[in-house]
Design an enzyme around this catalytic site. Sequence first.
Site, PDB file in Angstrom:
ATOM      1  N   GLY A  74      33.982  -7.876  -3.730  1.00 17.44           N
ATOM      2  CA  GLY A  74      33.386  -8.532  -4.891  1.00 17.44           C
ATOM      3  C   GLY A  74      32.997  -7.538  -5.964  1.00 17.44           C
ATOM      4  CB  ALA A 121      37.322 -12.622  -6.058  1.00 23.01           C
ATOM      5  N   GLY A 159      27.327  -1.882   0.949  1.00 24.74           N
ATOM      6  CA  GLY A 159      26.363  -2.220  -0.111  1.00 24.74           C
ATOM      7  C   GLY A 159      25.332  -3.174   0.428  1.00 24.74           C
ATOM      8  CB  ALA A 160      24.310  -3.736   3.973  1.00 26.84           C
ATOM      9  CG  HIS A 196      25.870 -10.629 -15.948  1.00 28.98           C
ATOM     10  ND1 HIS A 196      26.861 -10.984 -16.826  1.00 28.98           N
ATOM     11  CD2 HIS A 196      26.297 -11.021 -14.713  1.00 28.98           C
ATOM     12  CE1 HIS A 196      27.857 -11.555 -16.167  1.00 28.98           C
ATOM     13  NE2 HIS A 196      27.540 -11.605 -14.876  1.00 28.98           N
ATOM     14  CE  LYS A 211      28.206  -7.368 -14.724  1.00 27.98           C
ATOM     15  NZ  LYS A 211      28.730  -6.967 -13.411  1.00 27.98           N
ATOM     16  N   GLY A 222      33.053  -8.188 -14.833  1.00 26.18           N
ATOM     17  CA  GLY A 222      34.404  -8.340 -14.291  1.00 26.18           C
ATOM     18  C   GLY A 222      34.926  -9.747 -14.536  1.00 26.18           C
ATOM     19  CB  THR A 223      33.248 -13.053 -14.403  1.00 17.69           C
ATOM     20  OG1 THR A 223      32.704 -12.728 -13.123  1.00 17.69           O
ATOM     21  CG2 THR A 223      33.655 -14.504 -14.443  1.00 17.69           C
ATOM     22  CB  THR A 268      33.018  -5.725 -11.299  1.00 21.49           C
ATOM     23  OG1 THR A 268      31.799  -4.979 -11.305  1.00 21.49           O
ATOM     24  CG2 THR A 268      32.713  -7.194 -11.101  1.00 21.49           C
TER      25      THR A 268
HETATM   26  N1  LIG Z   1      32.464 -11.017  -7.119  1.00 18.70           N
HETATM   27  C1  LIG Z   1      31.293 -11.639  -7.292  1.00 18.70           C
HETATM   28  O1  LIG Z   1      31.168 -12.855  -7.116  1.00 18.70           O
HETATM   29  C2  LIG Z   1      30.104 -10.811  -7.668  1.00 18.70           C
HETATM   30  C3  LIG Z   1      28.830 -11.381  -7.739  1.00 18.70           C
HETATM   31  C4  LIG Z   1      27.746 -10.560  -8.031  1.00 18.70           C
HETATM   32  C5  LIG Z   1      27.954  -9.199  -8.213  1.00 18.70           C
HETATM   33  N2  LIG Z   1      29.210  -8.692  -8.162  1.00 18.70           N
HETATM   34  C6  LIG Z   1      29.483  -7.260  -8.269  1.00 18.70           C
HETATM   35  O2  LIG Z   1      29.103  -6.661  -7.041  1.00 18.70           O
HETATM   36  C7  LIG Z   1      28.724  -5.302  -7.276  1.00 18.70           C
HETATM   37  C8  LIG Z   1      27.336  -5.087  -6.697  1.00 18.70           C
HETATM   38  O3  LIG Z   1      26.390  -5.866  -7.403  1.00 18.70           O
HETATM   39  P1  LIG Z   1      24.857  -5.851  -6.989  1.00 18.70           P
HETATM   40  O4  LIG Z   1      24.130  -6.620  -8.008  1.00 18.70           O
HETATM   41  O5  LIG Z   1      24.727  -6.222  -5.555  1.00 18.70           O
HETATM   42  O6  LIG Z   1      24.520  -4.292  -7.155  1.00 18.70           O
HETATM   43  P2  LIG Z   1      23.357  -3.463  -6.421  1.00 18.70           P
HETATM   44  O7  LIG Z   1      23.207  -2.219  -7.230  1.00 18.70           O
HETATM   45  O8  LIG Z   1      22.177  -4.310  -6.186  1.00 18.70           O
HETATM   46  O9  LIG Z   1      24.001  -3.123  -4.996  1.00 18.70           O
HETATM   47  C9  LIG Z   1      24.978  -2.152  -4.772  1.00 18.70           C
HETATM   48  C10 LIG Z   1      24.636  -1.481  -3.474  1.00 18.70           C
HETATM   49  O10 LIG Z   1      25.714  -0.597  -3.129  1.00 18.70           O
HETATM   50  C11 LIG Z   1      25.120   0.554  -2.564  1.00 18.70           C
HETATM   51  N3  LIG Z   1      26.081   1.663  -2.582  1.00 18.70           N
HETATM   52  C12 LIG Z   1      26.317   2.566  -3.552  1.00 18.70           C
HETATM   53  N4  LIG Z   1      27.260   3.420  -3.156  1.00 18.70           N
HETATM   54  C13 LIG Z   1      27.625   3.052  -1.901  1.00 18.70           C
HETATM   55  C14 LIG Z   1      28.580   3.533  -0.972  1.00 18.70           C
HETATM   56  N5  LIG Z   1      29.342   4.602  -1.236  1.00 18.70           N
HETATM   57  N6  LIG Z   1      28.712   2.892   0.225  1.00 18.70           N
HETATM   58  C15 LIG Z   1      27.950   1.816   0.506  1.00 18.70           C
HETATM   59  N7  LIG Z   1      27.023   1.321  -0.332  1.00 18.70           N
HETATM   60  C16 LIG Z   1      26.877   1.928  -1.528  1.00 18.70           C
HETATM   61  C17 LIG Z   1      23.880   0.788  -3.426  1.00 18.70           C
HETATM   62  O11 LIG Z   1      22.954   1.657  -2.797  1.00 18.70           O
HETATM   63  C18 LIG Z   1      23.361  -0.635  -3.543  1.00 18.70           C
HETATM   64  O12 LIG Z   1      22.504  -0.975  -2.474  1.00 18.70           O
HETATM   65  C19 LIG Z   1      28.823  -5.104  -8.795  1.00 18.70           C
HETATM   66  O13 LIG Z   1      30.082  -4.548  -9.120  1.00 18.70           O
HETATM   67  C20 LIG Z   1      28.731  -6.524  -9.327  1.00 18.70           C
HETATM   68  O14 LIG Z   1      29.333  -6.671 -10.577  1.00 18.70           O
HETATM   69  C21 LIG Z   1      30.277  -9.470  -7.906  1.00 18.70           C
HETATM   70  O1  LIG Z   2      25.464  -9.485 -11.073  1.00 16.34           O
HETATM   71  C1  LIG Z   2      26.568  -8.985 -11.280  1.00 16.34           C
HETATM   72  O2  LIG Z   2      26.735  -7.767 -11.449  1.00 16.34           O
HETATM   73  C2  LIG Z   2      27.744  -9.860 -11.340  1.00 16.34           C
HETATM   74  N1  LIG Z   2      28.914  -9.307 -11.377  1.00 16.34           N
HETATM   75  C3  LIG Z   2      30.167  -9.987 -11.430  1.00 16.34           C
HETATM   76  C4  LIG Z   2      30.876  -9.687 -12.708  1.00 16.34           C
HETATM   77  O3  LIG Z   2      30.754  -8.564 -13.240  1.00 16.34           O
HETATM   78  O4  LIG Z   2      31.604 -10.558 -13.191  1.00 16.34           O
HETATM   79  C5  LIG Z   2      30.039 -11.460 -11.141  1.00 16.34           C
HETATM   80  C6  LIG Z   2      28.820 -12.060 -11.681  1.00 16.34           C
HETATM   81  C7  LIG Z   2      27.577 -11.311 -11.246  1.00 16.34           C
END
Ligand SMILES: NC(=O)c1ccc[n+]([C@@H]2O[C@H](COP(=O)([O-])OP(=O)(O)OC[C@H]3O[C@@H](n4cnc5c(N)ncnc54)[C@H](O)[C@@H]3O)[C@@H](O)[C@H]2O)c1
Ligand SMILES: O=C(O)C1=N[C@H](C(=O)O)CCC1
Length: 268
Positions: free
Chosen positions: A97, A124, A29-30, A154, A158, A164-165, A99
């Site tokens: 990370g 997480a 997801g880089a 959010h 999203k 998820g949190t 969700t």
């Molecule tokens: N745990 C945490 O602290 C935390 C914080 C923020 C976001 N998140 C979660 O992280 C996830 C991503 O959030 P985001 O805002 O970066 O989303 P985003 O849509 O900006 O990024 C996701 C990326 O994954 C890529 N992707 C899709 N399918 C793929 C695959 N098969 N292989 C590799 N890459 C692929 C997409 O092209 C995109 O660039 C969500 O589930 C979000 O809820 C978690």
């Molecule tokens: O931006 C998001 O998407 C986030 N996802 C996580 C969640 O679903 O809890 C963490 C907060 C940001």
Amino acid sequence: MTTSTPVPEQHGATVEAGAAPVVPVGVLGARGRMGTEVVKAVTAAGDLELVAMVDAGDWLFDVANAGAQVVVDFTRPDVVMDNIRFCIDHDIHCVVGTTGFDEERLATVAGWLRAKPDVGVVIAPNFGIGAVLLMRFAQEAARFFPSTEIVELHHPGKVDAPSGTAARTARLVAAARDAAGLPPSPDATTDSLPGARGADVDGVRVHAVRLTGLVAHQEVLMGAAGETLTLRHDSYDRASFMPGVLLAVREVRRRPGLTVGVESLLDL
Ligand SMILES: NC(=O)c1ccc[n+]([C@@H]2O[C@H](COP(=O)([O-])OP(=O)(O)OC[C@H]3O[C@@H](n4cnc5c(N)ncnc54)[C@H](O)[C@@H]3O)[C@@H](O)[C@H]2O)c1
Ligand SMILES: O=C(O)C1=N[C@H](C(=O)O)CCC1
């Protein structure tokens, strides 16, 4: 570096005599909002080496071919399970990370790990230290209040709701309420529009707001006769998640099996 997108060359990273070798890290997801931030953070960390960046349409084998020991996944709930399976099968530790994890998904990952006892996976829903502390404070306070509801807020990009949190916070609060023998939060609603009372997560109502300008925010509201307690956490910038992500990247190789949340990594 194995990647479809050019990034600063990392292979020249030097290791001082006696220092621990750098850990090769791949990011899934880089090119996403979080992935971009993780790439920056790993690149800036002297003890880590970014060896692979993979996004949708790229070849997942790149992370294995590049020799990644740890993979960080911030992709989407609908693809993350395949990514974890691939990493476990290839003896690569995972920091996840993304969700979308319920008990069933967590049990599936734990099952895969039983066949690979040396591999660690940290999953997480929130790597923000403040968000993790809020969850703990909510858990502690829950038994004192007849009513608890959660509001998560959010950015509008999203894809999943509730967050998820918020889902994890609700489950933790619900377990604390159950342990204290509390009845359901009082609620006389008999007439409502669909969705007006939010989602029911283990008996705790969770309301999701999507608003331009926001990043990631959560409020836990607790009520008793004549008083309320409001716990709120705000992530204004995705940099807020990076200390937790880097901690997990550094720790995951020492923690085989499944770790849910970063609480244990923080000695909470
Ligand atoms: N745990 C945490 O602290 C935390 C914080 C923020 C976001 N998140 C979660 O992280 C996830 C991503 O959030 P985001 O805002 O970066 O989303 P985003 O849509 O900006 O990024 C996701 C990326 O994954 C890529 N992707 C899709 N399918 C793929 C695959 N098969 N292989 C590799 N890459 C692929 C997409 O092209 C995109 O660039 C969500 O589930 C979000 O809820 C978690
Ligand atoms: O931006 C998001 O998407 C986030 N996802 C996580 C969640 O679903 O809890 C963490 C907060 C940001």
